[in-house]
Design an enzyme around this catalytic site. Structure first.
Site, PDB file in Angstrom:
ATOM      1  N   GLY A 239       4.169 -14.794   6.786  1.00  0.00           N
ATOM      2  CA  GLY A 239       4.016 -15.125   5.372  1.00  0.00           C
ATOM      3  C   GLY A 239       2.978 -14.256   4.671  1.00  0.00           C
ATOM      4  O   GLY A 239       2.884 -14.254   3.450  1.00  0.00           O
ATOM      5  N   LYS A 241       1.152 -10.718   3.431  1.00  0.00           N
ATOM      6  CA  LYS A 241       1.628  -9.413   2.990  1.00  0.00           C
ATOM      7  C   LYS A 241       0.832  -8.310   3.655  1.00  0.00           C
ATOM      8  O   LYS A 241      -0.378  -8.441   3.846  1.00  0.00           O
ATOM      9  CB  LYS A 241       1.462  -9.289   1.481  1.00  0.00           C
ATOM     10  CG  LYS A 241       2.482 -10.078   0.715  1.00  0.00           C
ATOM     11  CD  LYS A 241       2.309  -9.836  -0.776  1.00  0.00           C
ATOM     12  CE  LYS A 241       3.335 -10.630  -1.546  1.00  0.00           C
ATOM     13  NZ  LYS A 241       3.114 -10.542  -2.982  1.00  0.00           N
ATOM     14  N   MET A 242       1.522  -7.210   3.986  1.00  0.00           N
ATOM     15  CA  MET A 242       0.858  -6.075   4.610  1.00  0.00           C
ATOM     16  C   MET A 242       1.238  -4.798   3.873  1.00  0.00           C
ATOM     17  O   MET A 242       2.422  -4.569   3.618  1.00  0.00           O
ATOM     18  CB  MET A 242       1.322  -5.971   6.062  1.00  0.00           C
ATOM     19  CG  MET A 242       0.591  -4.892   6.822  1.00  0.00           C
ATOM     20  SD  MET A 242       1.367  -4.570   8.429  1.00  0.00           S
ATOM     21  CE  MET A 242       2.640  -3.442   7.911  1.00  0.00           C
ATOM     22  N   PRO A 243       0.248  -3.970   3.477  1.00  0.00           N
ATOM     23  CA  PRO A 243       0.617  -2.699   2.848  1.00  0.00           C
ATOM     24  C   PRO A 243       1.459  -1.867   3.812  1.00  0.00           C
ATOM     25  O   PRO A 243       1.243  -1.921   5.025  1.00  0.00           O
ATOM     26  CB  PRO A 243      -0.736  -2.013   2.594  1.00  0.00           C
ATOM     27  CG  PRO A 243      -1.748  -3.098   2.663  1.00  0.00           C
ATOM     28  CD  PRO A 243      -1.206  -4.125   3.614  1.00  0.00           C
ATOM     29  N   GLY A 246      -1.265   3.105   5.605  1.00  0.00           N
ATOM     30  CA  GLY A 246      -2.708   2.935   5.722  1.00  0.00           C
ATOM     31  C   GLY A 246      -3.324   4.026   6.557  1.00  0.00           C
ATOM     32  O   GLY A 246      -2.677   5.035   6.842  1.00  0.00           O
ATOM     33  N   GLY A 248      -5.101   5.289  10.122  1.00  0.00           N
ATOM     34  CA  GLY A 248      -5.345   5.052  11.539  1.00  0.00           C
ATOM     35  C   GLY A 248      -6.709   5.622  11.877  1.00  0.00           C
ATOM     36  O   GLY A 248      -7.129   6.633  11.312  1.00  0.00           O
ATOM     37  N   TYR A 278     -10.742   2.164  20.442  1.00  0.00           N
ATOM     38  CA  TYR A 278     -11.206   3.278  19.592  1.00  0.00           C
ATOM     39  C   TYR A 278     -12.741   3.267  19.426  1.00  0.00           C
ATOM     40  O   TYR A 278     -13.311   4.162  18.826  1.00  0.00           O
ATOM     41  CB  TYR A 278     -10.586   3.207  18.198  1.00  0.00           C
ATOM     42  CG  TYR A 278      -9.075   3.192  18.138  1.00  0.00           C
ATOM     43  CD1 TYR A 278      -8.293   3.543  19.227  1.00  0.00           C
ATOM     44  CD2 TYR A 278      -8.431   2.827  16.961  1.00  0.00           C
ATOM     45  CE1 TYR A 278      -6.915   3.509  19.159  1.00  0.00           C
ATOM     46  CE2 TYR A 278      -7.043   2.801  16.879  1.00  0.00           C
ATOM     47  CZ  TYR A 278      -6.289   3.131  17.991  1.00  0.00           C
ATOM     48  OH  TYR A 278      -4.930   3.086  17.904  1.00  0.00           O
ATOM     49  N   HIS A 334      -2.528  -3.987  22.840  1.00  0.00           N
ATOM     50  CA  HIS A 334      -2.464  -2.533  22.692  1.00  0.00           C
ATOM     51  C   HIS A 334      -1.352  -1.884  23.530  1.00  0.00           C
ATOM     52  O   HIS A 334      -0.711  -0.933  23.118  1.00  0.00           O
ATOM     53  CB  HIS A 334      -3.821  -1.913  23.044  1.00  0.00           C
ATOM     54  CG  HIS A 334      -4.078  -0.624  22.349  1.00  0.00           C
ATOM     55  ND1 HIS A 334      -5.330  -0.255  21.904  1.00  0.00           N
ATOM     56  CD2 HIS A 334      -3.258   0.384  21.996  1.00  0.00           C
ATOM     57  CE1 HIS A 334      -5.250   0.930  21.322  1.00  0.00           C
ATOM     58  NE2 HIS A 334      -4.005   1.336  21.368  1.00  0.00           N
TER      59      HIS A 334
END
Ligand SMILES: Cc1cc2nc3c(=O)[nH]c(=O)nc-3n(C[C@H](O)[C@H](O)[C@H](O)COP(=O)(O)O)c2cc1C
Length: 421
Positions: A239, A241-243, A246, A248, A278, A334
């Site tokens: 439910g 929202k994700m752009p 983006g 990394g 990372y 991952h």
């Protein structure tokens, strides 16, 4: 020196379609279903876990009649938005500029108090919000209602009755007071005598995202809504929202990472992809806080590594502590590895505990998915795999999962500038 290193990872979203079969199909290159815009639409069925609410305000019963019919049609719960002080006929006198309704509607800060209380809004993923039109807008008591609860991650569908006017921009006006993570659909005006059939037809055409894995429609993936460097967004099966694009952060550390993220945020980037591996979650969190951009506007992905799977709860808390941004938008495993199912279950629990909003997988290909999916309850909101012209993995990458209509997003990741340009 501010430097955005490498290339912003672009994200390609593919929505899984299909009936109940058992096979996870592979990228074939020529598969027409893969192409955005040509994907076959299947009839949307309401997901088992979807729970709808019809919330309405009504003074002379027109909206109440429509709201009741809609709730009955959809087997939804119903809630009456009641003001502390009921509106009398004199209050509703729209020809009198001194009537209560006139005064309230002319005052942008007016928020009439409510006497009714909605129990546990979190159980609903879709709220139908019904109101009478007052001078082209929603009554101010609807604003009070929207400001009284957290609608993050919910879909709201406005609808109205009126003396003749359409719903106009009343829905957009209401949308502007909720946060970015509330998904508003276009609304409609109904006659008080609307039939069940008309309501059913309207409902069947709405693009309501599914709470679980039943997303079967890609029509809410709309790049046209991206503007001025800001990516458009897609609604995940959670439910939220994700752009769709983006930055990394692999290989960025410490100050260099902070600078890159700050610079990206200044440029309008709103999705940041980091990971335990990372070693830059702290730097990412620092940059987000320094940017001054409201937290809700930024979407943060992080990942826990196989070496952490046996202590996944601890790993989740460690990531939360390092990022220090309140919650994680999306957490991924991952790579496949020993204990991955248990680690995934720990993430499911963290969602319930409101530490994480959505969960998914990274570097999971067809075979691994076939084994993994039957063992978990929550369908991954996203599978992040490395795909780009120099790494195509045609044979192994899933683009279509028929077993439970899974919604996947693929990210052509780490496209190195010097290779492509
Ligand atoms: C204060 C007030 C303002 C109204 N403004 C409009 C309007 O701008 N356009 C319209 O078509 N109807 C307008 N109406 C009519 C109502 O929208 C309509 O009667 C509605 O169905 C009432 O719903 P209810 O019975 O649920 O209260 C207004 C009514 C009131 C009381």
């Amino acid at each position: 020196m501010k430097k955005v290193i490498l290339l912003v990872s672009s994200i390609l979203c593919l929505v899984m379609l299909g009936s109940c079969g058992s096979e996870i199909s592979k990228i074939g290159g020529e598969n027409e279903d893969m192409k955005i815009g040509t994907a076959k639409r299947t009839k949307r069925e309401r997901g088992k876990e979807d729970k709808y609410l019809v919330a309405y305000f009504s003074c002379t019963n027109n909206t109440k009649t429509v709201a009741n019919r809609l709730a009955e049609t959809l087997s939804a719960d119903i809630h009456e938005i009641q003001p502390e002080e009921n509106y009398t006929a004199t209050d509703l006198e729209y020809n009198d500029p001194k009537s209560r309704s006139s005064i309230e509607q002319n005052d942008p800060n007016s928020r009439p108090k409510l006497s009714s209380q909605l129990n546990d809004v979190s159980q609903y993923n879709v709220i139908f919000l019904a109101y009478p039109i007052w001078w082209g807008s929603a009554p101010k008591v609807i604003y009070t209602f929207l400001e009284s609860y957290d609608f993050t991650g919910k879909t709201i569908v406005p609808l109205c009755t009126s003396g003749g006017s359409g719903i106009g921009s009343s829905g957009e006006e209401l949308e502007s007071i909720t946060n970015d993570q509330t998904n508003w659909l276009s609304g409609k005006r109904f006659d008080k005598n609307v039939s069940t059939k008309e309501l059913k037809t309207w409902f069947s055409k709405l693009n309501i995202p599914k709470k679980t894995s039943q997303v079967t429609d890609i029509s809410n993936f709309n790049l046209e809504h991206g503007k001025n460097g800001n990516a458009s967004s897609i609604t995940l099966n959670s439910g939220y929202k994700m752009p769709v694009a983006g930055i990394g952060t692999y290989s960025l550390e410490n100050e260099e990472c902070e600078d890159a993220i700050l610079s990206a945020l200044e440029s309008g980037v709103r999705l940041i992809d980091t990971a335990y591996m990372y070693r830059n979650e702290e730097a990412v969190g620092n940059a987000i806080r320094k940017s001054g951009i409201p937290r809700e506007e930024i979407f943060v992905i992080t990942k826990i590594y196989p070496s952490q799977f046996d202590k996944a709860n601890q790993a989740i808390d460690e990531a939360m502590g390092k990022l220090n941004i309140g919650y994680v938008d999306l957490m991924l495993l991952h790579h496949p590895g020993e204990g991955d199912v248990k680690a995934y279950k720990a993430m499911e629990k963290a969602v319930k505990d409101k530490k994480i909003r959505s969960i998914g997988l990274s570097n999971w290909y067809v075979e691994e998915l076939e084994e993994f999916l039957p063992q978990v309850e929550t369908t991954p909101a996203l599978v992040q795999n490395e795909i780009h012209p120099y790494y195509q993995e045609k044979e192994r990458s899933p683009v279509k999962c028929c077993c439970s209509m899974i919604f996947f997003i693929f990210i052509p990741h780490f496209i190195f500038y010097n290779k492509l340009f």
